[in-house]
Design an enzyme around this catalytic site. Structure first.
Site, PDB file in Angstrom:
ATOM      1  N   SER A 141      34.273  41.694 -35.902  1.00  8.98           N
ATOM      2  CA  SER A 141      34.122  42.462 -37.183  1.00  8.98           C
ATOM      3  C   SER A 141      34.950  41.808 -38.521  1.00  8.98           C
ATOM      4  O   SER A 141      35.584  41.013 -38.126  1.00  8.98           O
ATOM      5  CB  SER A 141      34.817  43.867 -36.774  1.00  8.98           C
ATOM      6  N   TYR A 154      42.203  49.182 -34.522  1.00  6.19           N
ATOM      7  CA  TYR A 154      40.910  48.504 -34.410  1.00  6.19           C
ATOM      8  C   TYR A 154      40.986  47.045 -34.866  1.00  6.19           C
ATOM      9  O   TYR A 154      40.389  46.109 -34.408  1.00  6.19           O
ATOM     10  CB  TYR A 154      39.883  49.473 -35.289  1.00  6.19           C
TER      11      TYR A 154
END
Length: 279
Positions: A141, A154
């Site tokens: 990501s 995250y």
């Protein structure tokens, strides 16, 4: 690995989003597919959309080592080989880092980090033993490059997934393997990651009254909803992945502006400063 037709691809998180787009693009390239997810309905729909391509599906919880080992056994046992492994399954949990509970972090790290590690451990030794060209794509990501507020847990999982990808790439080179690695770092993409709670295990769920006082979950949800709503088409990302596999590109950024942000962040860190928020 320039030639994909006739090869075998394994994709986790294939029931929707980037995983589904990867599966459909690989099918268009003439690949045989082994698709995995915890969502049986979405997985079946992806398989149907793949058309005449040979597709096998298996319900797989990537946070569980035995589940991933079973997936690998099925892929090699039924298809004979694996040439392209996409450790793509991922979930999002927002909120400030100090408000995240143990259950939040176990869930996010279990899928986003351990999912990658389990995939590597279950598939890569047998892919090396094949002694053929092959590729591993880990969906990291942009959060694995730029830590931001409202997404601490995250970011931790994604920074670690990037480190795992880089270490794996070096390990494969020094061992003389023909396998190569791509760390896919997408930004905003139109997926269902903003609704990750739909696949959160019951044993890691929290009752509403267990949330911290003044919880910031709503603010985090609003931010990711907005980002996903304005995001890139997953099919575009899948096309970039195919190009990266053929070019043996390690770092794949989906948005050109991230290159400038990454350079600026590096310069700021080298000066001892705290990088600003990515534009």
């Amino acid at each position: 690995m320039r030639e994909l037709s006739g090869k075998v691809a394994v994709v986790t998180g294939a029931a929707s989003g980037i995983g589904r787009a990867l599966a459909l693009r690989f099918a268009a390239e003439g690949m045989t597919l082994m698709l995995a997810d915890v969502d049986p309905g979405g997985l079946a729909e992806t398989a149907l959309l793949a058309g005449d391509t040979k597709v096998l599906t298996q319900i797989t919880d990537v946070s569980d080592e035995e589940s991933v080992l079973h997936l690998a056994d099925s892929a090699f046992g039924e298809l004979g080989a694996v040439h392209l492994l996409c450790n793509n399954a991922g979930v999002f949990q927002g909120g400030h880092l100090w408000t995240r509970t143990r259950e939040d972090l176990v869930w996010v790290l279990g899928v986003n980090l351990w999912g990658v590690l389990h995939g590597v451990n279950a598939f890569v030794p047998r892919m090396i033993e094949q002694d053929t060209e092959g590729h591993i794509v880990n969906t990291v990501s942009v959060a694995g490059l730029f830590a931001a507020p409202w997404a601490g847990g995250y970011a931790v999982s994604k920074y670690a997934a990037l480190a795992a990808s880089q270490a794996l790439a070096h390990d494969l080179i020094v061992s003389g393997s023909k396998l190569r690695v791509t760390a896919l770092c997408p930004g905003a993409v139109r997926t269902r990651i903003n609704h990750s709670e739909r696949v959160r295990p019951l044993d890691l769920a929290l009752a509403p009254d267990a949330l911290p006082a003044g919880s910031d979950d709503l603010a985090a949800q609003e931010r990711i909803d907005a980002a996903v709503g304005e995001g890139m088409d997953p099919a575009e990302v899948a096309g970039m992945v195919v190009d990266a596999v053929r070019e043996q590109r390690f770092l794949l950024l989906t948005h050109p502006e991230y290159e400038k942000s990454l350079r600026l962040q590096t310069e700021t860190l080298l000066s001892g400063g705290l990088p600003g928020l990515r534009a």
